[in-house]
Design an enzyme around this catalytic site. Structure first.
Site, mmCIF file in Angstrom:
data_model
loop_
_atom_site.group_PDB
_atom_site.id
_atom_site.type_symbol
_atom_site.label_atom_id
_atom_site.label_comp_id
_atom_site.label_asym_id
_atom_site.label_seq_id
_atom_site.Cartn_x
_atom_site.Cartn_y
_atom_site.Cartn_z
ATOM 1 C CE LYS A 116 44.753 -17.541 -11.474
ATOM 2 N NZ LYS A 116 46.022 -17.135 -10.959
ATOM 3 C CG HIS A 152 39.845 -17.302 -5.329
ATOM 4 N ND1 HIS A 152 40.757 -18.270 -5.712
ATOM 5 C CD2 HIS A 152 40.550 -16.151 -5.196
ATOM 6 C CE1 HIS A 152 41.955 -17.713 -5.801
ATOM 7 N NE2 HIS A 152 41.851 -16.428 -5.491
ATOM 8 C CB SER A 185 45.578 -12.679 -12.473
ATOM 9 O OG SER A 185 46.168 -13.831 -11.962
ATOM 10 N NE ARG A 207 50.472 -9.121 -12.838
ATOM 11 C CZ ARG A 207 49.543 -9.767 -12.134
ATOM 12 N NH1 ARG A 207 48.990 -10.865 -12.598
ATOM 13 N NH2 ARG A 207 49.169 -9.321 -10.956
ATOM 14 C CG ASP A 264 46.696 -15.775 -14.732
ATOM 15 O OD1 ASP A 264 46.925 -14.589 -14.442
ATOM 16 O OD2 ASP A 264 46.768 -16.705 -13.902
HETATM 17 N N1 URA Z 1 46.776 -14.299 -7.315
HETATM 18 C C1 URA Z 1 46.562 -14.534 -8.626
HETATM 19 O O1 URA Z 1 46.050 -15.586 -8.997
HETATM 20 N N2 URA Z 1 46.924 -13.590 -9.497
HETATM 21 C C2 URA Z 1 47.485 -12.420 -9.153
HETATM 22 O O2 URA Z 1 47.767 -11.612 -10.000
HETATM 23 C C3 URA Z 1 47.709 -12.198 -7.783
HETATM 24 C C4 URA Z 1 47.348 -13.162 -6.881
#
Ligand code: URA
Length: 433
Positions: A187, A82, A183, A168, A161
């Site tokens: 995922k 990632h 976050s 946010r 999320d």
């Molecule tokens: N990318 C994400 O997936 N989450 C965040 O909080 C910031 C960047």
């Protein structure tokens, strides 16, 4: 339990328990806790932070809020990668087929791009016919046969999320290390990886502009991985200039093919080999980083990873002819050259400004419903530290608009020339295990 008491507890700097975090995330996902209370909590977390146990509990609560992908029908250790996002970051297009070639199964879910950084899925859709939606059976079959499949993120992965991130975004609480770390990791964990290699970008074109912030984010994510027993490695890498030479969609696929032919830009190639080496060690293909790097370098130069990429494209409905002939990928109508106005050395290439210039051409989205023009983008001809002479081409703007004034102006301002000799920028700042 009352939400107001939990907000107060965090506001006053105390740690929340696993049960309290589960209560919050379940309530928020189901709609029994309103946005205004979660906004207050997010702001309390922004100021008070979270310890590593709290951050892991939050991550798991978000994983459990939706579907999780079961990759157990796939043989071998599934290693995901990632990137926190950068301009010209086409590493997944190179690393995924490279590690798949030597036997690491890659069952990858990728996102679309928003803002000045592009998404892997958008880039792949430059290839005629390429499908980013596969049935679960097709996905598993392709990974077992080719060792590689790549699809768009499913609708119901970590929905907590999704909801919290949107909140946010409008309450000035995105930039909190525990919230970002949980976050991203929620995922990755929901999509079923056994091990994860993270590329945390730092610099002008990155989410984390500052090296120390990037290091803190990397450590927080590695710590979540440790708590949750998934091997996690984070590289901290440079995003003070775009990665490689190409920024856009079709042109980034073309550059990825160059790297897979063993003819890519040196920095991009080194970064891909480094990420791939960590992935293959985590996948227990090679015993250590150095042997992995040396072997992968040979594989890359042999053209085998390019063959894997072509098989993968074909298996997902894409036209393999465009992989053999990348010039047949979408091309724009106009190609405008930006020339140097003086002699000197390239002192700065503002990655974010280059990303915005490409986005203005149509290569990226300003809102999530925008459509993308795969043919447009920017080719840089120079990297920071390169000498340059007046009149030399610094960059080419590939446009479908005859006069892309806004984009050209931004690109001009993004590239600075100085009189002093300038060192090349570092590529990798740190590796956190
Ligand atoms: N990318 C994400 O997936 N989450 C965040 O909080 C910031 C960047």
């Amino acid at each position: 339990m009352r939400m107001v008491d939990l907000i107060q507890k965090k506001r006053d700097g105390h740690a929340l328990s696993e049960a309290e975090i589960n209560f919050i995330i379940e309530g928020y996902t189901q709609g029994t806790i309103p946005d205004y209370q979660l906004s207050a909590l997010a702001m309390a977390i922004y100021f008070q932070g979270m310890n590593s146990k709290e951050t892991s509990h939050l991550t798991m609560a978000m994983v459990k809020s939706g579907d999780t992908i079961d990759l157990s029908p796939i043989k071998g250790i599934k290693v995901d990668k990632h990137s926190t996002g950068g301009v010209g970051d086409k590493t997944s297009l190179i690393v995924a087929p490279l590690v798949a070639t030597v036997g690491v199964p890659v069952a990858k879910m990728s996102g679309r791009g928003l803002g000045h950084t592009g998404g892997t899925i958008d880039k792949l859709e430059s290839i005629d016919g390429f499908r980013t939606e596969l049935s679960a059976e097709e996905f598993i079959r392709n990974v077992n046969e080719i060792k590689l499949a790549l699809v768009g993120q499913s609708g119901n992965l970590a929905p907590a999320d999704k909801k919290l991130y949107a909140l946010r975004d409008v309450t000035a609480t995105v930039n909190s290390i525990p919230l970002i770390a949980s976050s991203i990791m929620s995922k990755k964990l929901a999509s079923g990886a056994d091990a994860i290699v993270l590329d945390v970008k730092t610099g002008s074109g990155a989410f984390m502009k500052d090296l120390e912030d990037a290091r803190a984010l990397a450590k927080a994510m590695v710590s979540i991985g440790k708590e949750l027993k998934r091997q996690t490695i984070a590289l901290i890498t440079d995003m003070n200039q775009p990665l490689g030479y190409e920024v856009g969609n079709a042109n980034e696929v073309r550059e990825a093919i160059e790297v897979l032919r063993g003819e890519g830009e040196a920095g991009l190639t080194t970064l891909c080999l480094t990420i791939a080496a960590h992935m293959t060690v985590a996948g227990k293909i090679y015993p250590n980083f150095d042997s992995a790097y040396a072997e992968l370098d040979k594989v890359l130069r042999s053209g085998q990873a390019l063959e894997t990429f072509k098989r993968f494209v074909e298996a997902q409905g894409g036209n393999p002819d465009q992989i053999d002939h990348p010039e047949r990928l979408p091309q724009s109508t106009y190609h405008l050259e930006l020339e140097a106005e003086e002699d000197g050395f390239i002192s700065k290439i503002d990655a974010e400004a280059v990303g915005v210039a490409a986005m203005l051409l149509g290569a990226g989205r300003t809102t999530k419903d925008d459509t993308i023009d795969h043919a447009v983008g920017i080719t840089l001809r120079k990297k920071v530290g390169d000498p340059v002479q007046k009149g030399e081409v610094l960059a080419v703007l590939h446009s479908n608009d005859e006069e892309p004034t806004g984009s050209l102006e931004r690109l001009k301002r993004a590239i600075s020339i100085g009189q002093e000799k300038v060192n090349k920028l570092p590529l990798i700042y740190d590796v956190i295990h």
